[in-house]
Design an enzyme around this catalytic site. Structure first.
Site, PDB file in Angstrom:
ATOM      1  N   CYS A  88     -16.412  -1.291  11.331  1.00 17.72           N
ATOM      2  CA  CYS A  88     -15.751   0.008  11.251  1.00 17.72           C
ATOM      3  C   CYS A  88     -14.961   0.050   9.954  1.00 17.72           C
ATOM      4  O   CYS A  88     -14.129  -0.826   9.702  1.00 17.72           O
ATOM      5  CB  CYS A  88     -14.822   0.182  12.449  1.00 17.72           C
ATOM      6  SG  CYS A  88     -13.760   1.634  12.355  1.00 17.72           S
ATOM      7  N   CYS A 142       1.651   3.724   3.217  1.00 13.80           N
ATOM      8  CA  CYS A 142       2.007   3.215   4.545  1.00 13.80           C
ATOM      9  C   CYS A 142       3.501   3.258   4.851  1.00 13.80           C
ATOM     10  O   CYS A 142       4.320   2.813   4.053  1.00 13.80           O
ATOM     11  CB  CYS A 142       1.503   1.787   4.701  1.00 13.80           C
ATOM     12  SG  CYS A 142       1.682   1.158   6.388  1.00 13.80           S
ATOM     13  N   ARG A 150     -15.344   9.519  12.633  1.00 15.60           N
ATOM     14  CA  ARG A 150     -14.167   9.703  13.484  1.00 15.60           C
ATOM     15  C   ARG A 150     -13.084  10.497  12.755  1.00 15.60           C
ATOM     16  O   ARG A 150     -12.704  10.167  11.637  1.00 15.60           O
ATOM     17  CB  ARG A 150     -13.591   8.343  13.903  1.00 15.60           C
ATOM     18  CG  ARG A 150     -12.364   8.473  14.809  1.00 15.60           C
ATOM     19  CD  ARG A 150     -11.897   7.126  15.287  1.00 15.60           C
ATOM     20  NE  ARG A 150     -13.003   6.411  15.886  1.00 15.60           N
ATOM     21  CZ  ARG A 150     -13.066   5.090  15.985  1.00 15.60           C
ATOM     22  NH1 ARG A 150     -12.098   4.344  15.497  1.00 15.60           N
ATOM     23  NH2 ARG A 150     -14.092   4.512  16.572  1.00 15.60           N
ATOM     24  N   CYS A 161       0.840  -1.203   0.000  1.00 17.86           N
ATOM     25  CA  CYS A 161       0.000   0.000   0.000  1.00 17.86           C
ATOM     26  C   CYS A 161       0.874   1.252   0.000  1.00 17.86           C
ATOM     27  O   CYS A 161       1.727   1.442   0.863  1.00 17.86           O
ATOM     28  CB  CYS A 161      -0.922   0.015   1.206  1.00 17.86           C
ATOM     29  SG  CYS A 161      -1.927  -1.469   1.377  1.00 17.86           S
ATOM     30  N   CYS A 204      -8.165   0.156  20.315  1.00 18.60           N
ATOM     31  CA  CYS A 204      -8.070  -0.408  18.970  1.00 18.60           C
ATOM     32  C   CYS A 204      -6.760  -1.170  18.848  1.00 18.60           C
ATOM     33  O   CYS A 204      -5.682  -0.572  18.928  1.00 18.60           O
ATOM     34  CB  CYS A 204      -8.153   0.704  17.932  1.00 18.60           C
ATOM     35  SG  CYS A 204      -9.616   1.745  18.134  1.00 18.60           S
ATOM     36  N   CYS A 264     -11.661  -2.997  19.666  1.00 13.55           N
ATOM     37  CA  CYS A 264     -11.787  -3.157  18.224  1.00 13.55           C
ATOM     38  C   CYS A 264     -10.510  -3.795  17.716  1.00 13.55           C
ATOM     39  O   CYS A 264      -9.411  -3.374  18.071  1.00 13.55           O
ATOM     40  CB  CYS A 264     -12.004  -1.804  17.554  1.00 13.55           C
ATOM     41  SG  CYS A 264     -12.106  -1.884  15.752  1.00 13.55           S
TER      42      CYS A 264
END
Length: 419
Positions: free
Chosen positions: A202, A72, A272, A69, A109, A142
């Site tokens: 989410c 990142c 968020r 990606c 998280c 999460c």
């Protein structure tokens, strides 16, 4: 302004705006910005009052992710000078989580990269969830572990997870320019697996990767269609050593318009403000609180956020209040459905918008699986197999690498966390 009056009316009725209306929000001028924020604020207050939910990230492993990606700092080929460490022990993760809970976070998280978790990884995370919940009564957890295989979402739910995060990140049309090692459809499948298992879904996006207004509207409409309970909006943090290092094309005003568009399209979900807020909104962060109802507290996965106390002061100074542990985040018509689906599980529904990464594995089961199933602006993401187009430096703002601070404290270090 007729457009904003229409969008407020639709938001109060939970009615989906048209694509043309969503695009029009992104096309508003800076002179109209306060009107846009005020309109989105009416919708926000209808469903969430003046509460702000705090979430806290724990990066369970960091660095050397084999996925590609482009955004990142932990991606394959990244030369960003980030922390690198393998899996935290359950007690280490629990200790890190406790700092966030003490600072006011009601959700923790847990993030780890890789294409997706092995069964051993799921067991490991299950033990970490148990350790966190044993020490922090009432905390929500999460998980964000990448692409899920059949049955893994159910195992995480049975282990005590309340939610699962897996971001779409960008539109289906442009996804292949950002990542080559997995597909947009793979991400959609994982969100659907989490939702089907009774976990709070989410899923969010990363803005600032060179996408068009149409791409932003496409991905937010897709998130509404997936019925995510939480929509994290990340703003790209352009880490040196990644393909998007020079992609500085966001202004505080554009960030606010993107947040407002997300609120109008998803009026009654947890929107968020996630990675990159400090970098791109800067002194205008308090205005965003009139649109979003959730933020991350303190640091992100591989970058530093502003001081946790500064977050709390900002919330109070702007006239908002931190959401208490006993308060249900989502409005009743959504939280009741979530509770029924999980047999009384998490009625507050949210999630992280991030990606971790594995490194230094001692065995095949400990090795990073192959990519990050989620991402946050504070992490950035993955790319190599076929490099995306060379990003164009924005005219507004220019390159500001001094705004990017690599995390050197908290999880994976001996230095106290920022919470």
């Amino acid at each position: 302004m007729d457009l904003l009056n229409t969008l407020v009316d639709k938001g109060l009725r939970r009615e989906l705006p048209t694509r043309e209306e969503a695009l029009a929000v992104l096309a508003t001028s800076d002179d109209e910005l306060l009107d846009v924020v005020a309109a989105a604020g009416k919708v926000r207050r209808q469903w969430f009052g003046r509460r702000v939910k705090l979430n806290y990230l724990v990066n369970l492993k960091s660095g050397l992710c084999p996925e590609d990606c482009s955004y990142c700092s932990q991606r394959l080929g990244s030369t960003a000078g980030i922390l690198k460490y393998t899996w935290l022990k359950p007690e280490e993760a629990s200790q890190a989580a406790a700092a966030g809970v003490a600072g006011g976070a009601k959700r923790v998280c847990l993030v780890a990269s890789g294409r997706g978790p092995t069964d051993r990884d799921v067991d490991r995370v299950g033990k970490t969830i148990a350790a966190i919940k044993e020490q922090n009564e009432g905390v929500e957890v999460c998980a964000c572990l990448g692409l899920l295989s059949d049955g893994q979402a159910e195992r995480l739910r049975d282990a005590g997870a309340d939610a699962y995060n897996h971001n779409l990140n960008t539109s289906e049309a442009t996804y292949g320019q950002i990542t080559k090692t997995h597909t947009y459809a793979d991400r959609v499948d994982t969100v659907q697996k989490a939702h089907g298992a009774g976990l709070s879904a989410c899923s969010g996006l990363i803005a600032g990767m060179g996408e068009s207004d149409e791409d932003l509207v496409d991905v937010v409409f897709s998130l509404r269609e997936l019925d995510a309970d939480s929509v994290p909006v990340n703003f790209l943090i352009p880490f040196e050593g990644t393909p998007l290092a020079k992609e500085w094309n966001l202004t505080p005003q554009r960030c606010l318009r993107i947040l407002a568009m997300a609120r109008f399209v998803c009026p009654d979900v947890e929107v968020r403000l996630a990675g990159g807020r400090e970098v791109h909104l800067r002194s205008m962060q308090p205005l965003a609180l009139h649109v979003v109802n959730s933020i991350f507290l303190g640091d992100y996965l591989t970058s530093e956020g502003q001081a946790g106390q500064a977050d709390l002061d900002m919330i109070a100074d702007a006239g908002f209040e931190v959401e208490g542990a006993g308060t249900t985040t989502l409005p009743a018509h959504r939280s009741d459905v979530a509770a029924a689906a999980t047999g009384g599980g998490c009625g507050s529904n949210g999630g992280a918008s991030v990606c971790g990464s594995g490194a230094g594995a001692a065995s095949a089961d400990d090795a990073p699986a192959a990519g990050c199933g989620s991402a946050c602006g504070g992490c950035s993401g993955h790319a190599d197999a076929a490099q995306p187009p060379v990003p164009v430096q924005a005219e507004a703002g220019g390159v500001r690498p001094e705004l990017v601070a690599v995390r050197r404290r908290g999880a994976g270090t001996d230095i106290a966390p920022n919470a």
